[in-house]
Design an enzyme around this catalytic site. Structure first.
Site, short mmCIF file in Angstrom:
data_model
loop_
_atom_site.label_atom_id
_atom_site.label_comp_id
_atom_site.label_asym_id
_atom_site.label_seq_id
_atom_site.Cartn_x
_atom_site.Cartn_y
_atom_site.Cartn_z
N ASN A 206 0.86 7.06 -2.70
CA ASN A 206 2.04 7.17 -3.55
C ASN A 206 3.26 7.50 -2.69
O ASN A 206 3.13 7.82 -1.51
CB ASN A 206 1.85 8.28 -4.57
CG ASN A 206 1.03 7.80 -5.75
OD1 ASN A 206 1.52 7.02 -6.53
ND2 ASN A 206 -0.19 8.25 -5.85
N HIS A 426 25.61 3.23 -8.12
CA HIS A 426 25.91 4.24 -7.10
C HIS A 426 24.61 4.72 -6.49
O HIS A 426 23.97 5.64 -7.01
CB HIS A 426 26.62 5.46 -7.72
CG HIS A 426 28.02 5.19 -8.16
ND1 HIS A 426 28.71 6.07 -8.96
CD2 HIS A 426 28.87 4.17 -7.89
CE1 HIS A 426 29.93 5.58 -9.18
NE2 HIS A 426 30.05 4.43 -8.55
N GLU A 520 9.44 -1.34 -10.67
CA GLU A 520 9.64 -1.66 -9.25
C GLU A 520 8.34 -1.57 -8.47
O GLU A 520 8.12 -2.31 -7.51
CB GLU A 520 10.72 -0.77 -8.63
CG GLU A 520 10.39 0.70 -8.64
CD GLU A 520 11.50 1.58 -8.05
OE1 GLU A 520 12.49 1.05 -7.55
OE2 GLU A 520 11.36 2.82 -8.12
C1 NOJ Z 1 15.23 2.95 -6.31
C2 NOJ Z 1 15.55 2.60 -7.71
O1 NOJ Z 1 14.53 3.01 -8.59
C3 NOJ Z 1 15.76 1.11 -7.78
O2 NOJ Z 1 15.94 0.69 -9.11
C4 NOJ Z 1 16.93 0.75 -6.91
O3 NOJ Z 1 17.09 -0.63 -6.93
C5 NOJ Z 1 16.71 1.21 -5.49
N1 NOJ Z 1 16.34 2.57 -5.46
C6 NOJ Z 1 17.95 1.03 -4.62
O4 NOJ Z 1 18.93 1.91 -5.02
CA CA Z 2 12.80 4.76 -8.07
#
Ligand code: NOJ
Ligand code: CA
Length: 717
Positions: A206, A426, A520
C-alpha cells in the site's frame, strides 16, 4: 427545542436504603451515575464515576451490550491529567428535535432528534471542571469533552486522549491500518483478534507511510458482532483538534483513542474554552440503517453561510485519467527534479505528452457541452511539476502561472461560451506553508477567471517537515482553506486531506473529499473487487467521496502499454457506483474516446442525478453487496445502483418505493451472463421495461459486478 427530559434517572452506588433516604439531598447534588435513553427507548447510555473518580460510560441497544463500561479522559502534558479524581457537580438533561434541509444531500430533509445528558465533572485536586456531553439518537451515540474557560485550565497540551470503546466480543471488523499520513489502503476484513497478525500484510503493497502500532486502526471503523449487531465508530466535527485513530487491545477487545501527533509528538494544543470533536457510535441490527444514519452530520453545527446559491452539485469530466494511467503527463517537459527558477519554459522543449494543452482541453469542453456535463477538471495546467523537491524551499507551485501551452483566458472564454466550468487544480505537494502564502492570490486568480471549484491535493510529506496529514495543525489548515474558499465563493474537493467528519453541514462548500483509496488505484495495481461494498460503511460515513468512477476501458494497457493494471469491476458496476458511492460531485473519469465507443452505456452517466430528495437501501451487507434506490432532487425519476463482491450474486428487489400513481420506464444496465470483472468486464446488456411500484426484480450480478437502473416517469422526458 430544548426541554427537560422526563424519566431521567440519577442513581448512586449500592448503599443501604436508609443511607439513600438520609442523604437524598446530597445524592441529588452529587450523584455518581446517570442514565438516558434514545427517543425510541432502544438505546440506553449509562454514565458513572468509578472509584477513584474515573468517568465511565456504557451503551446498550435493545438490551444488548454495544459498549461495555469504558473509561473517558485525557492525559495532559506536564500537569495533572483529566482522567481521574472527578465527581459529578452538575447534571443537565434535555431533548432536541428539529428537521433541517441540507444544501445538497442524499435526502431533502434530515431529522435531528436526540436526548442529551451534560455532566459537569470537577477534579477536586486541581479545581478544574470539564463537561461531558452525550447525545443519544435512535441510531446511536455522540459524545464529546468540553473545556470551559476557568482560572485553573487555560492553555494545555494533550499527551493522549484516553477514550475507550470496550466492545462486547471478537467482532468482524472492516479496517484500515492506523496511519498519520494516508488513508489510501485496501480495507481488511477480519476478526478483531486477527488484526495484529494481518497488519504487516495490510501495510505491504500500500501507499503507507507510518503505522503507529501493530493493532492501530483508522475510523470510520465498521464492526459486526457475531449476533448480528452492526456498529460504526467515527468522529464528528473535527475542528482545531487532531484526528483520532483507535488502538485495539486484542485480548479484551477494548479500543482506545490514539490522536495524531504533531512535529514534536504532542497530540493537541488547546486553550479554554475548547471542545473535542464528537466521538460517534452508530448502531443497528440492520446493515442498511448504518448507511442511512445522519448522526455524524447532525452532530455538526448548522451552516452560517447566508447565501448558499453559489454551491451546486457538479457532474464533471477531466484531463485526469490519461495522466493517472501514464498516457499523458502533468509536466510540460521531460525534466525531473530540476529547480523551477532555473527553467525558462518558453525556451525548454515541451515533451509532447503534456495533457493540459489548450487544444486538448477544448476537446474535453466540447465533449462536456455535448453530453450535458457541468465542468471539466484540468490537472497539470500550472508550472512546477518538474520541481517536486522545490517544495522544501517554498517555491514549487504558485498556483497562478500556467504552462506556455495552456491559455487561461482563451479557455475560460471558450468554456463559458458552452456553459461549462473549468475546475481548478491546486496540487500543493504537501508544501502547506507555501500554499497558505499563495492562497489569497490563488483564489483571486480563480475569481478573476471564473473558476468556482478547486480540487486540492497533498501528495507526499507535509512541509514543514514532521507535521502529519492528520495532526491538529493540518486540520486547522484544511478548515482555513475551506473558510477562505467560502469567502471567495469557491467549492472545495480535497484529496489526501483528512477523512471527513460531517463538516459539510457547516461548510457546504466542501463538496468532495478523497481520503480513501479511489479509482486511481485501479491504475496502480488495482482495488479489491469488494472495495465498493465496504466504503459506504466506512469512509462515506463521514461525508461524500470523490471516487471518480465511470472507467469503461478496464484495461489500463489500452492507454499505456507499459501499465498492466486493470479495473477490478465490470463496466456495468462502474455505472452503479454513481448511486452507491454518494457524492454531490461525480466524475465521469474515462476518456471521451472511450465513451464514444459505448454511448449506450454512457447514457446512464448522463442521466443519473447528483442530488437527491430521498434514499432507500434495498439490500446491504458490508463486504458483500449494497443496493440503493435514490430519487432525483425535484424530479419524479429514481435511480438504482447495486454493487457486489468477487463472488457475484442474484439481487432480488421490490420497486415499492415508486409513486403508486405513476408508471415508469426502467432502463436496466446489467452484467451479461458471462461477464466477470477480471475475465470479461465489458459484457453487458441494456433492456427497457415498464414498471410500477408493484414490480419486483431478480437481477444477476457478475463477480465484481452489479447493475444500474434509471426509472423515468412514463410520458415524461
Ligand atoms: C493524487 C490525487 O488523488 C489524484 O487525483 C491527482 O491526480 C494526483 N494526486 C496529482 O495531484
Ligand atoms: Ca490520492
Amino acid at each position: 427545542m430544548m426541554k427537560q427530559l422526563p424519566g431521567f434517572r440519577l442513581s448512586a452506588p449500592r448503599h443501604s436504603q436508609w443511607f439513600l433516604l438520609l442523604f437524598a439531598f446530597l445524592v441529588c447534588r452529587a450523584a455518581s451515575a446517570a442514565e438516558i435513553k434514545s427517543p425510541d427507548k432502544q438505546l440506553t447510555l449509562d454514565f458513572s464515576v468509578q472509584p477513584g473518580g474515573v468517568p465511565t460510560y456504557s451503551l446498550t441497544y435493545k438490551g444488548r451490550a454495544v459498549i461495555k463500561p469504558s473509561k473517558l479522559g485525557l492525559e495532559l502534558k506536564n500537569t495533572t491529567s483529566l482522567t481521574s479524581g472527578f465527581t459529578i457537580t452538575d447534571t443537565k438533561t434535555s431533548s432536541f428535535d428539529e428537521t433541517w434541509k441540507p444544501v445538497w444531500g442524499e435526502v431533502k430533509e434530515i431529522r435531528n432528534h436526540y436526548n442529551e445528558l451534560a455532566l459537569t465533572l470537577t477534579q477536586a485536586e486541581t479545581s478544574r471542571t470539564i463537561i461531558l456531553r452525550f447525545r443519544l439518537f435512535n441510531d446511536g451515540l455522540g459524545f464529546r469533552y468540553e473545556f470551559p474557560r476557568q482560572p485553573k485550565l487555560d492553555y494545555f497540551t494533550i499527551k493522549e486522549e484516553r477514550t475507550q470503546f470496550a466492545l462486547a466480543g471478537d467482532h468482524k471488523a472492516f479496517w484500515l491500518p492506523g496511519d498519520y499520513d494516508t488513508q489510501e489502503y485496501s480495507t481488511v476484513t477480519s476478526k478483531l483478534s486477527e488484526v495484529r497478525g494481518l497488519m504487516k500484510s495490510a501495510v505491504t503493497g500500500n501507499a503507507s507511510q507510518t503505522t503507529f502500532s501493530p493493532t492501530g486502526v483508522q475510523t470510520p471503523l465498521m464492526l459486526k458482532s457475531q449476533d448480528g449487531l452492526y456498529i460504526n465508530i467515527h468522529e464528528a466535527a473535527l475542528i482545531d483538534y487532531s484526528c483520532m485513530h483507535l488502538n485495539l487491545d486484542d485480548k479484551s477487545f477494548v479500543l482506545e483513542s490514539h490522536l495524531t501527533p504533531d512535529a514534536v509528538g504532542d497530540k493537541g494544543l488547546l486553550q479554554t474554552p475548547a471542545l473535542s470533536p464528537w466521538r460517534t457510535i452508530i448502531v443497528s441490527d440492520k446493515a442498511g440503517d448504518i448507511l442511512l444514519s445522519k448522526l455524524v452530520l447532525n452532530l455538526n453545527e448548522p451552516t452560517k453561510f447566508k447565501d448558499v446559491s453559489w454551491i451546486k452539485p457538479v457532474k464533471y469530466v477531466g484531463v485526469w485519467w490519461e495522466m493517472i494511467t501514464g498516457k499523458s503527463t502533468w509536466s510540460y517537459t521531460n525534466q525531473d527534479n530540476i529547480k523551477l527558477d532555473s527553467i525558462d519554459y518558453r525556451k525548454v522543449k515541451p515533451n509532447g505528452t503534456h495533457g493540459a494543452n489548450t487544444a486538448h482541453v477544448k476537446e474535453y469542453i466540447d465533449f462536456a457541452a455535448k453530453h450535458g456535463f457541468d465542468a471539466v477538471l484540468v490537472e497539470g495546467w500550472n508550472t512546477g511539476w518538474e520541481d517536486w523537491f522545490g517544495k522544501h524551499k517554498d517555491y514549487v507551485f504558485d498556483f497562478v502561472t500556467p504552462y506556455p501551452d495552456f491559455n487561461v483566458p482563451e479557455l475560460q472564454q471558450y468554456a463559458a461560451s458552452k456553459n461549462v466550468k473549468i475546475i481548478m487544480h491546486h496540487e500543493t505537494s504537501g508544501s502547506v506553508r507555501n500554499y497558505e502564502r499563495h492562497l489569497d492570490s490563488a483564489f483571486q486568480f480563480m475569481n478573476k477567471y471564473g473558476y468556482d471549484a478547486v480540487k486540492t491535493g497533498y501528495v507526499g510529506d507535509i512541509v514543514p517537515l514532521g507535521h502529519h496529514h492528520y495532526d491538529q495543525w493540518m486540520i486547522d489548515h484544511y478548515n482555513y482553506v475551506l473558510k477562505k474558499a467560502a469567502d471567495h465563493h469557491i467549492m472545495v474537493n480535497g484529496h489526501e486531506a483528512v477523512r471527513p467528519t460531517g463538516l459539510a453541514r457547516t461548510y457546504p462548500n466542501l463538496i468532495g473529499n478523497e481520503a480513501a483509496r479511489g479509482t486511481e488505484y485501479e491504475s496502480f495495481g488495482g482495488n479489491n473487487a469488494d472495495h465498493t461494498t465496504i466504503l459506504p460503511f466506512t469512509r462515506l460515513i463521514g461525508g461524500p467521496m470523490d471516487y471518480t468512477p465511470g472507467i469503461f476501458q478496464t484495461k489500463v494497457s489500452a492507454y499505456n502499454p507499459q501499465n498492466n493494471s486493470f479495473v477490478h469491476s465490470t463496466l456495468v458496476r462502474q455505472l452503479a457506483l454513481y448511486v452507491t458511492m454518494y457524492s454531490p460531485l461525480q466524475m465521469a473519469a474515462d476518456l471521451p474516446e472511450t465513451y464514444n465507443k459505448y454511448l449506450d452505456a454512457f447514457q446512464f452517466i448522463k442521466d443519473v442525478a447528483v442530488d437527491w430528495d430521498d434514499t432507500k437501501v434495498l439490500e446491504a451487507e458490508p463486504g458483500d453487496y449494497i443496493t440503493y434506490a435514490r430519487k432525483a432532487k425535484g424530479k419524479s425519476s429514481w435511480f438504482v445502483g447495486s454493487t457486489c463482491d468477487e463472488n457475484g450474486r442474484t439481487s432480488k428487489i421490490s420497486l415499492s418505493f415508486l409513486d403508486p400513481k405513476k408508471k415508469y420506464v426502467a432502463t436496466i444496465y446489467a452484467d451479461a451472463k458471462d461477464a466477470h470483472y477480471e475475465k470479461n468486464p465489458q459484457a453487458y446488456t441494456i433492456r427497457k421495461v415498464t414498471v410500477t411500484n408493484k414490480s419486483k426484480l431478480s437481477q444477476y450480478c457478475a463477480p465484481g459486478g452489479g447493475y444500474a437502473i434509471s426509472l423515468i416517469e412514463a410520458g415524461s422526458k
